[in-house]
Scaffold this motif. Sequence first.
Motif: not given
Length: 178
Positions: A51-61, A76-81, A106-108
């Motif tokens: 699991v990346p420490d930080v993932a930046v996603v936009d729902g597109k490719t 993300d099962p937790d609260d995404p930014v 430490d949390a992704p």
Amino acid sequence: MLRLPRDLRDEFKTPFGPVYRSADRLLEDAGAPIVAVGDVVTYHLREAGRVPDVAVVDGKTKREAVDETVRRAVADPDDPVEVANEAGTIGEELLAALEAALAGGDAPVTVVVEGEEDLATLPAVVAAPVGASVVYGQPNEGMVLVSVTEETKREMRELLARMEGDADAALRVLGVEP
């Protein structure tokens, strides 16, 4: 804050590091923390067990919605930014989210971008500590691994400075001295 001018677009066609087709192979060469920019890259890293420490996603490719398998895997099962960021720009919300995610615990952290995350690689390299890795997708080729060094930080800062807008203000949002 920053906008990519037309005359700078060709600078982004050449990968900023080696290209990998295998996430397992990439992970053998990656440092920590790992910042993933893009849904498909994030998906492949997670599928490889990292699991990346930080993932930046936009729902597109490739400017199209990712398929359901990728969408579910990167959710993300937790609260995404959540941030807004227009195509062809690096906005203040995105910069602040990257800085906070890299300075956090430490949390992704998953940063979900409404708009486009394609240019997040530049500020991610600038904000990440030396020894980290930033991974992004190179369309139709694979995953690019950018090892964060003083040299790659300098290169990304130079590209940011060539964009339209206030690069010094962008660096300050990242917590970096201009």
